[in-house]
Design a protein around this motif. Sequence first.
Motif, PDB file in Angstrom:
ATOM      1  N   UNK A   1       0.828  -1.196   0.000  1.00 23.79           N
ATOM      2  CA  UNK A   1       0.000   0.000   0.000  1.00 23.79           C
ATOM      3  C   UNK A   1       0.868   1.253   0.000  1.00 23.79           C
ATOM      4  N   UNK A   2       0.287   2.327  -0.490  1.00 33.80           N
ATOM      5  CA  UNK A   2       0.981   3.611  -0.495  1.00 33.80           C
ATOM      6  C   UNK A   2       0.990   4.168   0.931  1.00 33.80           C
ATOM      7  N   UNK A   3       2.145   4.632   1.418  1.00 35.96           N
ATOM      8  CA  UNK A   3       2.230   5.230   2.761  1.00 35.96           C
ATOM      9  C   UNK A   3       1.506   6.579   2.809  1.00 35.96           C
ATOM     10  N   UNK A   4       0.245   6.547   3.195  1.00 31.12           N
ATOM     11  CA  UNK A   4      -0.606   7.740   3.133  1.00 31.12           C
ATOM     12  C   UNK A   4      -0.142   8.849   4.067  1.00 31.12           C
ATOM     13  N   UNK A   5       0.363   8.497   5.235  1.00 33.45           N
ATOM     14  CA  UNK A   5       0.778   9.519   6.205  1.00 33.45           C
ATOM     15  C   UNK A   5       1.854  10.437   5.599  1.00 33.45           C
ATOM     16  N   UNK A   6       2.882   9.826   5.055  1.00 33.81           N
ATOM     17  CA  UNK A   6       3.979  10.611   4.480  1.00 33.81           C
ATOM     18  C   UNK A   6       3.494  11.408   3.274  1.00 33.81           C
ATOM     19  N   UNK A   7       2.652  10.797   2.461  1.00 35.00           N
ATOM     20  CA  UNK A   7       2.108  11.493   1.299  1.00 35.00           C
ATOM     21  C   UNK A   7       1.343  12.744   1.736  1.00 35.00           C
ATOM     22  N   UNK A   8       0.498  12.603   2.729  1.00 38.61           N
ATOM     23  CA  UNK A   8      -0.291  13.742   3.232  1.00 38.61           C
ATOM     24  C   UNK A   8       0.618  14.821   3.821  1.00 38.61           C
ATOM     25  N   UNK A   9       1.598  14.406   4.606  1.00 45.00           N
ATOM     26  CA  UNK A   9       2.540  15.349   5.212  1.00 45.00           C
ATOM     27  C   UNK A   9       3.242  16.167   4.123  1.00 45.00           C
ATOM     28  N   UNK A  10       3.747  15.505   3.108  1.00 45.30           N
ATOM     29  CA  UNK A  10       4.494  16.211   2.070  1.00 45.30           C
ATOM     30  C   UNK A  10       3.614  17.108   1.210  1.00 45.30           C
ATOM     31  N   UNK A  11       2.370  16.716   0.993  1.00 43.56           N
ATOM     32  CA  UNK A  11       1.446  17.564   0.225  1.00 43.56           C
ATOM     33  C   UNK A  11       1.091  18.816   1.030  1.00 43.56           C
ATOM     34  N   UNK A  12       0.787  18.641   2.307  1.00 36.36           N
ATOM     35  CA  UNK A  12       0.493  19.793   3.163  1.00 36.36           C
ATOM     36  C   UNK A  12       1.700  20.731   3.219  1.00 36.36           C
ATOM     37  N   UNK A  13       2.882  20.158   3.377  1.00 36.86           N
ATOM     38  CA  UNK A  13       4.102  20.959   3.427  1.00 36.86           C
ATOM     39  C   UNK A  13       4.345  21.733   2.144  1.00 36.86           C
ATOM     40  N   UNK A  14       4.100  21.106   1.002  1.00 41.59           N
ATOM     41  CA  UNK A  14       4.269  21.789  -0.290  1.00 41.59           C
ATOM     42  C   UNK A  14       3.332  22.979  -0.403  1.00 41.59           C
ATOM     43  N   UNK A  15       2.096  22.785   0.020  1.00 42.73           N
ATOM     44  CA  UNK A  15       1.107  23.862  -0.030  1.00 42.73           C
ATOM     45  C   UNK A  15       1.513  25.023   0.883  1.00 42.73           C
ATOM     46  N   UNK A  16       1.841  24.714   2.128  1.00 46.88           N
ATOM     47  CA  UNK A  16       2.181  25.765   3.092  1.00 46.88           C
ATOM     48  C   UNK A  16       3.438  26.514   2.664  1.00 46.88           C
ATOM     49  N   UNK A  17       4.446  25.792   2.192  1.00 47.62           N
ATOM     50  CA  UNK A  17       5.690  26.440   1.767  1.00 47.62           C
ATOM     51  C   UNK A  17       5.430  27.418   0.625  1.00 47.62           C
TER      52      UNK A  17
END
Length: 144
Positions: free
Chosen positions: A32-48
């Motif tokens: 399965x795709x590691x959803x936690x890390x995916x979500x963290x990195x997407x949120x971080x990209x948006x905020x940055x």
Amino acid sequence: MRKYIFISLGGAFGAVLRYVIRSIPTPCYNGNIPLNTLIINIIGSFILALVLTGANEVFKLEADLKLGITTGFIGAFTTFSTLCKETVSLLSNGAYLSAFSYLTLSAILGITAAYLGVVLESAAANIVNKNKKNIKNTVDAKEE
């Protein structure tokens, strides 16, 4: 010295928040795709993108605070190294489609999130600038 304090505080908060989000149970391995890390990195990209685009227009962030948010918080919150390690784990387990999907989703959704951050800040800056012009025009009209 002040900028190092802001970076340290942001980093501590970002690291703790990443740990908390990674602790939320989700399907992470076994193909399965590691959803936690995916979500963290997407949120971080948006905020940055939102903060860096808006640092001078809407948010009026001072340099030290901007460093605390971007280098400190986002630097500690997002995790490229974990994305790489998880991808290798997926590949090692023979989950090639999941590994490819994870990398592809991470890149596409991360870039999309960053783009949305830029667009949102630009729209907010336009609203702020319009309001400033309207206020200035109103004040100038009253002075005449």
